[in-house]
Design a protein around this motif. Structure first.
Motif, PDB file in Angstrom:
ATOM      1  N   LYS A 349       0.792  -1.151  -0.003  1.00  0.00           N
ATOM      2  CA  LYS A 349      -0.116  -0.057  -0.052  1.00  0.00           C
ATOM      3  C   LYS A 349       0.673   1.254   0.009  1.00  0.00           C
ATOM      4  N   THR A 350       2.115   1.215   0.520  1.00  0.00           N
ATOM      5  CA  THR A 350       2.912   2.388   0.520  1.00  0.00           C
ATOM      6  C   THR A 350       3.250   2.779  -0.981  1.00  0.00           C
ATOM      7  N   PHE A 351       3.313   1.813  -1.954  1.00  0.00           N
ATOM      8  CA  PHE A 351       3.514   2.318  -3.396  1.00  0.00           C
ATOM      9  C   PHE A 351       2.253   2.488  -3.971  1.00  0.00           C
ATOM     10  N   THR A 352       0.972   1.876  -3.725  1.00  0.00           N
ATOM     11  CA  THR A 352      -0.096   2.064  -4.362  1.00  0.00           C
ATOM     12  C   THR A 352      -0.763   3.282  -3.918  1.00  0.00           C
ATOM     13  N   ASN A 353      -0.354   3.771  -2.529  1.00  0.00           N
ATOM     14  CA  ASN A 353      -0.951   5.184  -2.305  1.00  0.00           C
ATOM     15  C   ASN A 353      -0.062   6.123  -2.842  1.00  0.00           C
ATOM     16  N   ALA A 354       1.387   6.018  -2.790  1.00  0.00           N
ATOM     17  CA  ALA A 354       1.977   7.019  -3.443  1.00  0.00           C
ATOM     18  C   ALA A 354       1.629   7.353  -4.972  1.00  0.00           C
ATOM     19  N   TYR A 355       1.270   6.103  -5.782  1.00  0.00           N
ATOM     20  CA  TYR A 355       1.257   6.218  -6.944  1.00  0.00           C
ATOM     21  C   TYR A 355      -0.248   5.550  -7.302  1.00  0.00           C
ATOM     22  N   PRO A 356      -1.415   6.085  -6.959  1.00  0.00           N
ATOM     23  CA  PRO A 356      -2.705   5.630  -7.131  1.00  0.00           C
ATOM     24  C   PRO A 356      -3.148   5.053  -8.333  1.00  0.00           C
ATOM     25  N   SER A 357      -2.534   5.789  -9.566  1.00  0.00           N
ATOM     26  CA  SER A 357      -3.140   5.386 -10.798  1.00  0.00           C
ATOM     27  C   SER A 357      -2.451   4.264 -11.443  1.00  0.00           C
ATOM     28  N   THR A 358      -1.346   3.801 -10.749  1.00  0.00           N
ATOM     29  CA  THR A 358      -0.554   2.819 -11.476  1.00  0.00           C
ATOM     30  C   THR A 358      -1.474   1.512 -11.578  1.00  0.00           C
ATOM     31  N   GLN A 359      -1.156   0.848 -12.910  1.00  0.00           N
ATOM     32  CA  GLN A 359      -1.858  -0.614 -12.992  1.00  0.00           C
ATOM     33  C   GLN A 359      -0.948  -1.453 -12.754  1.00  0.00           C
ATOM     34  N   THR A 360      -1.304  -2.383 -11.915  1.00  0.00           N
ATOM     35  CA  THR A 360      -0.715  -3.583 -11.476  1.00  0.00           C
ATOM     36  C   THR A 360      -0.851  -4.702 -12.051  1.00  0.00           C
ATOM     37  N   MET A 361       0.267  -5.884 -12.039  1.00  0.00           N
ATOM     38  CA  MET A 361       0.092  -7.167 -12.630  1.00  0.00           C
ATOM     39  C   MET A 361       1.067  -8.046 -11.959  1.00  0.00           C
ATOM     40  N   VAL A 362       0.709  -9.304 -11.558  1.00  0.00           N
ATOM     41  CA  VAL A 362       1.522 -10.570 -11.270  1.00  0.00           C
ATOM     42  C   VAL A 362       1.806 -11.144 -12.414  1.00  0.00           C
ATOM     43  N   ILE A 363       3.126 -11.324 -12.449  1.00  0.00           N
ATOM     44  CA  ILE A 363       3.461 -12.267 -13.657  1.00  0.00           C
ATOM     45  C   ILE A 363       4.179 -13.477 -13.366  1.00  0.00           C
ATOM     46  N   THR A 364       3.596 -14.747 -13.570  1.00  0.00           N
ATOM     47  CA  THR A 364       4.213 -15.990 -13.416  1.00  0.00           C
ATOM     48  C   THR A 364       4.399 -16.931 -14.554  1.00  0.00           C
ATOM     49  N   LYS A 365       4.915 -17.999 -14.400  1.00  0.00           N
ATOM     50  CA  LYS A 365       5.599 -18.961 -15.358  1.00  0.00           C
ATOM     51  C   LYS A 365       3.985 -19.499 -16.162  1.00  0.00           C
ATOM     52  N   ASP A 366       2.819 -19.154 -15.741  1.00  0.00           N
ATOM     53  CA  ASP A 366       1.723 -19.540 -16.212  1.00  0.00           C
ATOM     54  C   ASP A 366       1.112 -18.458 -17.098  1.00  0.00           C
ATOM     55  N   ASN A 367       1.448 -17.187 -17.016  1.00  0.00           N
ATOM     56  CA  ASN A 367       0.886 -16.128 -17.852  1.00  0.00           C
ATOM     57  C   ASN A 367       1.855 -15.277 -18.389  1.00  0.00           C
ATOM     58  N   TYR A 368       3.263 -15.589 -18.420  1.00  0.00           N
ATOM     59  CA  TYR A 368       4.278 -14.558 -18.585  1.00  0.00           C
ATOM     60  C   TYR A 368       4.193 -14.187 -20.163  1.00  0.00           C
ATOM     61  N   GLU A 369       3.615 -15.188 -20.881  1.00  0.00           N
ATOM     62  CA  GLU A 369       3.441 -14.786 -22.446  1.00  0.00           C
ATOM     63  C   GLU A 369       2.678 -13.400 -22.641  1.00  0.00           C
ATOM     64  N   VAL A 370       1.746 -13.138 -21.660  1.00  0.00           N
ATOM     65  CA  VAL A 370       1.047 -12.049 -21.879  1.00  0.00           C
ATOM     66  C   VAL A 370       1.773 -10.548 -21.738  1.00  0.00           C
ATOM     67  N   PHE A 371       2.703 -10.761 -20.725  1.00  0.00           N
ATOM     68  CA  PHE A 371       3.759  -9.814 -20.417  1.00  0.00           C
ATOM     69  C   PHE A 371       4.583  -9.638 -21.585  1.00  0.00           C
ATOM     70  N   LEU A 372       5.100 -10.404 -22.146  1.00  0.00           N
ATOM     71  CA  LEU A 372       6.061 -10.413 -23.265  1.00  0.00           C
ATOM     72  C   LEU A 372       5.399  -9.993 -24.683  1.00  0.00           C
ATOM     73  N   LYS A 373       4.190  -9.666 -24.760  1.00  0.00           N
ATOM     74  CA  LYS A 373       3.784  -9.481 -25.894  1.00  0.00           C
ATOM     75  C   LYS A 373       2.531  -8.693 -25.984  1.00  0.00           C
ATOM     76  N   GLN A 374       2.467  -7.866 -24.931  1.00  0.00           N
ATOM     77  CA  GLN A 374       1.354  -6.898 -24.816  1.00  0.00           C
ATOM     78  C   GLN A 374       1.829  -5.313 -24.768  1.00  0.00           C
ATOM     79  N   ASP A 375       1.187  -4.641 -25.125  1.00  0.00           N
ATOM     80  CA  ASP A 375       1.296  -2.934 -24.810  1.00  0.00           C
ATOM     81  C   ASP A 375       1.165  -2.735 -23.440  1.00  0.00           C
TER      82      ASP A 375
END
Length: 376
Positions: A349-375
């Motif tokens: 929350k220290t980060f999300t409160n300081a930068y409230p408009s930031t979009q966040t995402m957790v990347i794992t070996k199950d979904n990493y392909e999304v991170f490597l091909k999306q804007d």
């Protein structure tokens, strides 16, 4: 033949009255890609900057002398151009004297070639960088599903074309590649005064991927002052071995402001430097390797797609941390990397409160392909 994303970019910009500069580490596939491009022209000439007679042509060059070298060819490739003395002035003279000729110059050291061409070719060049094979290129070649099945191998052996094309001989190829990096390119630079210290520095950086790097601490560990450590890391960056990630610091007093992390462009080269080719699932450093792989692949994606982003990590003095942050078009996007998808990841929350408009995402070996091909 694996199709390289840069091939179309370069082909589309031929004969646009610009010198094309192609940078990239040795063995990333620069020569293979350019020979494919050049094969479409029956008026091309290939010059090797490592050859003495080619170097001599560019000494005290005149337009007449250079015309005698290239003859009636309208496409000139100068491979390993950084080996040629005064190459920047030579390329400028060629370009200005014969604007109808397309010149392509390649180099495996940004330190040398950029220094030699930046000023003479101001406003006269397109510049590209070729990386080891990317997730997207490999997915296009043999499908995303198959490439995901190779994740464990990519983390240990990396993505150099020669490594991928020599299954079963990856370690042997990587050791040869690492030796080429160290002894043929970097250790030959005049700026390297203590070669044995550079190797120790590389090993120290390899053990610290994913962690903040202190130039003072590394210097004390290997016997160099912090200024020399910084200088050597800058050279390693210009030789396409490592790259830096700076810390994000804008809102909070306790944010780390001058910290850096250092990652390797290729995890296989990193593992070769410390001689650790243990399989992925049994490694103690698997989390750091996964993080390095993802950030390096994201860098390739951004460069090839001309996405101009600012890249950071975030950490406070209390050890709160975000693995990777991109700033794109004024917006922040934060990512946490978890090798073990079962482990819960949260954004403090220290980060999300300081930068409230930031979009966040957790990347794992199950979904990493999304991170490597999306804007973002």
């Amino acid at each position: 033949m694996i199709l390289r994303l840069l091939e179309k970019n370069i082909t589309d910009n031929l004969y646009k009255n610009k010198v094309i500069i192609l940078l990239g580490a040795r063995q990333t596939g620069k020569t293979t890609m350019l020979k494919k491009i050049v094969a479409n022209s029956d008026q091309s000439i290939w010059l090797n900057g490592d050859e003495y007679d080619i170097q001599e042509y560019f000494k005290n060059a005149t337009s007449t002398k250079l015309k005698g070298l290239i003859g009636n060819h309208n496409l000139v490739v100068i491979d390993e151009a950084q080996r040629i003395e005064n190459i920047g002035l030579g390329l400028k003279l060629l370009h200005d004297s014969f604007p109808e000729i397309q010149i392509i110059a390649t180099g495996s050291s940004a330190f040398e070639l950029k220094n030699k061409t930046n000023e003479p070719l101001t406003g006269r060049k397109f510049e590209y960088q070729l990386f080891p094979l990317s997730f997207f290129e490999l997915s296009q070649h043999h499908s995303e599903l198959i490439e995901k099945r190779h994740l464990h191998s990519r983390l240990v052996f990396g993505s150099y074309p020669e490594v991928i094309n020599n299954q079963g001989k990856e370690i042997e190829v990587l050791k040869l590649l690492a030796d080429s990096y160290l002894f043929k390119d970097i250790l030959m630079l005049d700026a390297i005064k203590k070669p044995e210290k550079l190797i120790k520095l590389l090993q120290a950086l390899a053990f610290q991927i994913g962690s903040e790097v202190s130039y003072n601490e590394i210097g004390n560990l290997i016997g160099l002052d912090s200024k020399t450590v910084e200088s050597y890391i800058n050279l390693l960056e210009k030789a396409f071995i490592v790259f830096k990630l700076n810390s994000l610091s804008r809102n909070l007093r306790n944010e780390l402001k001058l910290s850096k992390k250092v990652y390797f462009y290729d995890t296989g080269i990193r593992n070769a430097i410390i001689n650790n080719f243990q399989i992925a699932d049994t490694r103690q450093d698997i989390g750091a390797l996964f993080e390095n792989y993802l950030i390096a692949e994201r860098l390739k994606y951004n460069e090839y797609n001309k996405r101009f982003v600012n890249r950071f990590f975030w950490r406070t003095k209390e050890q709160q941390e975000i693995d990777y942050i991109e700033e794109f078009n004024g917006n922040l996007f934060a990512f946490e990397f978890k090798w073990n998808a079962a482990k819960k990841a949260t954004f403090t929350k220290t980060f999300t409160n300081a930068y409230p408009s930031t979009q966040t995402m957790v990347i794992t070996k199950d979904n990493y392909e999304v991170f490597l091909k999306q804007d973002s």
